[in-house]
Design an enzyme around this catalytic site. Sequence first.
Site, PDB file in Angstrom:
ATOM      1  N   PRO A 102       0.828  -1.208   0.000  1.00 35.56           N
ATOM      2  CA  PRO A 102       0.000   0.000   0.000  1.00 35.56           C
ATOM      3  C   PRO A 102       0.865   1.262   0.000  1.00 35.56           C
ATOM      4  O   PRO A 102       1.903   1.295   0.666  1.00 35.56           O
ATOM      5  CB  PRO A 102      -0.839  -0.106   1.276  1.00 35.56           C
ATOM      6  CG  PRO A 102      -0.269  -1.227   2.067  1.00 35.56           C
ATOM      7  CD  PRO A 102       0.634  -2.042   1.193  1.00 35.56           C
ATOM      8  N   LEU A 107       5.339   1.287   4.575  1.00 36.21           N
ATOM      9  CA  LEU A 107       5.905  -0.015   4.221  1.00 36.21           C
ATOM     10  C   LEU A 107       6.919   0.072   3.077  1.00 36.21           C
ATOM     11  O   LEU A 107       7.327  -0.944   2.523  1.00 36.21           O
ATOM     12  CB  LEU A 107       4.790  -1.009   3.860  1.00 36.21           C
ATOM     13  CG  LEU A 107       3.860  -1.412   5.007  1.00 36.21           C
ATOM     14  CD1 LEU A 107       2.827  -2.426   4.534  1.00 36.21           C
ATOM     15  CD2 LEU A 107       4.630  -1.999   6.185  1.00 36.21           C
ATOM     16  N   SER A 109       6.729   1.525  -0.062  1.00 34.00           N
ATOM     17  CA  SER A 109       6.274   1.212  -1.424  1.00 34.00           C
ATOM     18  C   SER A 109       7.127   1.914  -2.484  1.00 34.00           C
ATOM     19  O   SER A 109       7.512   1.299  -3.485  1.00 34.00           O
ATOM     20  CB  SER A 109       4.799   1.571  -1.609  1.00 34.00           C
ATOM     21  OG  SER A 109       4.620   2.955  -1.456  1.00 34.00           O
ATOM     22  N   ASP A 162      15.104   3.290   3.955  1.00 35.01           N
ATOM     23  CA  ASP A 162      14.141   2.476   3.196  1.00 35.01           C
ATOM     24  C   ASP A 162      14.818   1.793   2.013  1.00 35.01           C
ATOM     25  O   ASP A 162      14.701   0.576   1.831  1.00 35.01           O
ATOM     26  CB  ASP A 162      12.980   3.344   2.683  1.00 35.01           C
ATOM     27  CG  ASP A 162      12.033   3.767   3.799  1.00 35.01           C
ATOM     28  OD1 ASP A 162      12.409   3.619   4.974  1.00 35.01           O
ATOM     29  OD2 ASP A 162      10.927   4.251   3.493  1.00 35.01           O
TER      30      ASP A 162
END
Length: 326
Positions: A102, A107, A109, A162
């Site tokens: 999502p 998370l 993406s 990330d």
Amino acid sequence: MPDNSRFTVTVDAPGKIILFGEHAVVYGRPAIAVPVIQVRASATIESRADDAVVIDAPDIARMSTLRDAPADDPLATIIRLTCARLGVPPEKFTVRIRSTIPVASGLGSGAAVSVAVARALGKYIASVTLAPHASVGMPNADISDLAYEVEKLHHGTPSGIDNTVIAFEQPVYFVRGKPIESFRVAKPFTLAIADTGIAAPTKIAVGDVRSQWEADRELFEKLFDNVGTLAHNARVLIEQGAIEGLGGLMTANQILLATMGVSSLEIQRLVDAALGAGALGAKLSGGGRGGNMIALVTEVTQDAIVRALLKAGAKRVIVTMVGGRQ
Ligand code: MEV
């Protein structure tokens, strides 16, 4: 690039969660992040007979050519940067992107899409040019660097955590600007990851923390120091397999994040629900304001905690194991 009709390469990249240290990591404090393989972004590179580069992202109903994409478009940027790094002109391929991660949910993406595209292009170009190490493609560090350039478009001052955890696909103890440090997970542990369902762009939360830091540096430096100490202590516990102690550190990290102003009613409701159902600790993960939170569960408490999170409004819950078979 040589013409190579109907050649296809597909590569995927996982999502990620931050266990400790988000936001403070932008200011040089350590943070811990792990990949989440249950959600993934994939990139397929398919050769074309014509000269165009076509970007096809059906999940966001997007189909365009590279030539027509704006200069700051993230997908176009990762394609252009990767081709430039590999020394080939971008031409004669379609990039198709699918993702189950999502967006704006903490998370990773954006970073996962960039990593998947860079890695897939690296393999594709190595294969069609019959370069040495064709099956290997680009090193993880190069892929991470390229994805970092795109992270800057997503949110002005990214720490780089990330793109690092996603490109290397392993738990990382991350300090901005320092070489990647992996660490031993002495005993696997399980997390429930619950989605508030509220999309919250990291850029806004990061920008708000920056404004507050500028307004009161003394307070925010102290908050960041405390978060950094939690991340450091958490690493020691994970390396010792002393998982019971981790929960308290997670909840302490959540309190510091709330003090920074990046929690929300919805996140706190899920944190309280998880703790009420027996979680050892719980906190938001990522930029905050919405997105996902994580709770430390055990085999005994896991089902009750998942139920409690759904009852408290979680849009979905993923259970993931860190350090063991997932
Ligand atoms: C985003 O996943 C984590 C933040 O710390 C931003 C960053 O590290 O760039 C909020």
